[in-house]
Design an enzyme around this catalytic site. Sequence first.
Site, PDB file in Angstrom:
ATOM      1  N   HIS A   1      -3.304  -0.500  -7.421  1.00  0.00           N
ATOM      2  CA  HIS A   1      -2.138   0.078  -7.043  1.00  0.00           C
ATOM      3  C   HIS A   1      -1.891   0.536  -5.602  1.00  0.00           C
ATOM      4  CE1 HIS A   1      -2.503   4.595  -6.048  1.00  0.00           C
ATOM      5  NE2 HIS A   1      -3.842   4.306  -6.626  1.00  0.00           N
ATOM      6  N   CYS A   2      -0.712   0.895  -5.356  1.00  0.00           N
ATOM      7  CA  CYS A   2      -0.387   1.152  -3.895  1.00  0.00           C
ATOM      8  C   CYS A   2       0.655   2.305  -4.173  1.00  0.00           C
ATOM      9  CB  CYS A   2       0.254   0.141  -3.007  1.00  0.00           C
ATOM     10  SG  CYS A   2       1.737  -0.488  -3.599  1.00  0.00           S
ATOM     11  N   ARG A   3       1.756   2.157  -3.134  1.00  0.00           N
ATOM     12  CA  ARG A   3       2.688   3.248  -3.260  1.00  0.00           C
ATOM     13  C   ARG A   3       3.796   3.030  -4.396  1.00  0.00           C
ATOM     14  NH1 ARG A   3       7.557   3.525  -0.839  1.00  0.00           N
ATOM     15  NH2 ARG A   3       8.824   5.771  -0.854  1.00  0.00           N
TER      16      ARG A   3
ATOM     17  N   GLY B   1       3.724  -0.551  -5.778  1.00  0.00           N
ATOM     18  CA  GLY B   1       3.493  -1.669  -6.517  1.00  0.00           C
ATOM     19  C   GLY B   1       3.532  -3.094  -5.760  1.00  0.00           C
TER      20      GLY B   1
ATOM     21  N   PHE C   1       1.862   4.528  -7.466  1.00  0.00           N
ATOM     22  CA  PHE C   1       1.560   5.952  -7.435  1.00  0.00           C
ATOM     23  C   PHE C   1       2.860   6.691  -7.449  1.00  0.00           C
ATOM     24  CE2 PHE C   1       0.481   9.956  -5.229  1.00  0.00           C
ATOM     25  CZ  PHE C   1      -0.827  10.160  -6.154  1.00  0.00           C
TER      26      PHE C   1
END
Length: 566
Positions: free
Chosen positions: A511-513, A515, A540
């Site tokens: 995951h990132c901020r 996607g 996130f």
Amino acid sequence: MKQKILIVGGVAGGASAAAKLRRNSEEDEIIMFEKGPHVSFSNCSLPYHLSGIIDDAEDLVLMNPKLFLKQYRIDARINSQVMTIDRENKTVTVKKTDSGEEYKEAYDKLILSPGASPIVPKFPGLEKVNVFTVRNVVDIDRLNRFVKQMPGKDIAVIGGGFIGIEIAENLQKAGFSITLVEAASQILRPFDDDMVQILHKTLMDHGINLILGDKVDSFEENKVILASGKEIETGAVVMAIGVSPETRLAKEAGLEIGETGAVKVNKHYQTSDPSIYAVGDAVEIYHELTHSPSKLSLAGPALKQARTAADHIHGKNSLNRGYIGSSAIQVFEYNGASTGLNEALIQALQMKINYNIVRIILSDRVGIMPEAAPMHFKLLFEVPTGKILGAQAIGRGDVTKRIDVIASVIKSGGTLEDLKDLELCYAPTFSTAKDIVNYAGYVGSNLLNQEFKQVNVDKVRELVENQELIIDVREPYEYERGHIKGAFNIPLSQLRERTGEIPKDRTVYLHCRTGQRSYNAALALQHLGFQNIVNVAGSFLGLSFYEYYHDKVSGRNPIVTEYNFM
């Protein structure tokens, strides 16, 4: 040939039918009956009088009988309630509500547009509180006058549908302390659970006491008692738990009622009596996607139905493919819109549809623009055809534009490939060069072609509890500001040099901020031989919104060290 056409009810359906009938013929005698004092008003704008956005209640009135007569030669009779229909003799009995006088009026054709009435269950102690419903200008004026003079500031709104949310927001803006009670686990059913959490948080942020999954049990003196035992002090109660189609006239006249409890009509909006038509909230419509009868209390469909009925009376046929249910709402600084099917509806109707979702978050315009903000977007598509089934969007920007585009694609039977190919308007202040609608088509096609795997934010808590391997590919400074508990930080900028830290013998969730970076990381790892990679859709930012409300109201242990909402 001259006809005498009577219309029962004004507002959206009745007034629109009357105007279209006049455009179709100058000969017809058109009489419209409205039991209240206003024959045409903006019912969707009623809540905005409470906050003063619409200062004068009379501004809600769009047309009066004099204007109808002068501009359209339509006889609009207010304070006139149609009591009975005599189908054999083709007459109606009308009662003047201000005098009690009754008279008969003959018709060649009759259009029923009585609308729907607010549902007010007979709760124990209902007489012990000041109860209000909102259906017309008289109702909203009465509520507004009462709350302005009541001694306290506490108001309870029962029901978290469109009306309940708009009433709650506008009363809050007017300075009142609002408790909003919804018996279901969420507000606003057109949105899925993973999307609507954004709006749950928004209501909380603005000081509204939002109570979900608890219903009214009874009332005591200026007090609401919930099934859980909670007690809510209140000076006024606004009932907004739903509406019921007004079918009394139709039932008593022997007209057929559909399986939904609304008046059954054909594609021309004729009832079981060919001389009698029905439109608006009182009728049963055909849902184009569920392929079943449904009820739909929306202004747009009512206007279309009125036009179709008026045309058919004059021998004109219109294509009626049914409805898909497109709607929009503003909840403080957030805008929400939806169309077509959502996951909850598919599951509730036990529809045998193989589908997948796209869940993306992108900027609603070029990111360096001052007003740029994240837009949360969810798309449902059929597998393996790629046919678009529905969509939802929530953000601070123009979500209605995006959902309108999706609605148009659905109505034309479009697919993911059509979304990819759409040529949409662009300027930095309006959108991005590749709009979120295009992106939804790209991501959906990649999923359909099994180019990567994903999991939605509503499954992340389970992953954390099961101690699954989660890798956060954001930069270290982002990770330090807040991250999923137990997640490892391997930034995308370092990923290729650190593949030795990533196992190949177990599933790895990235995951990132939002996607997007984690999607790029997933593809990179797949090209490097990793077959066990899953991207967290929404990532996130989406997870923070999804978890927040339930964390706060339940007191459960958060799965993030800090939330991120920007």
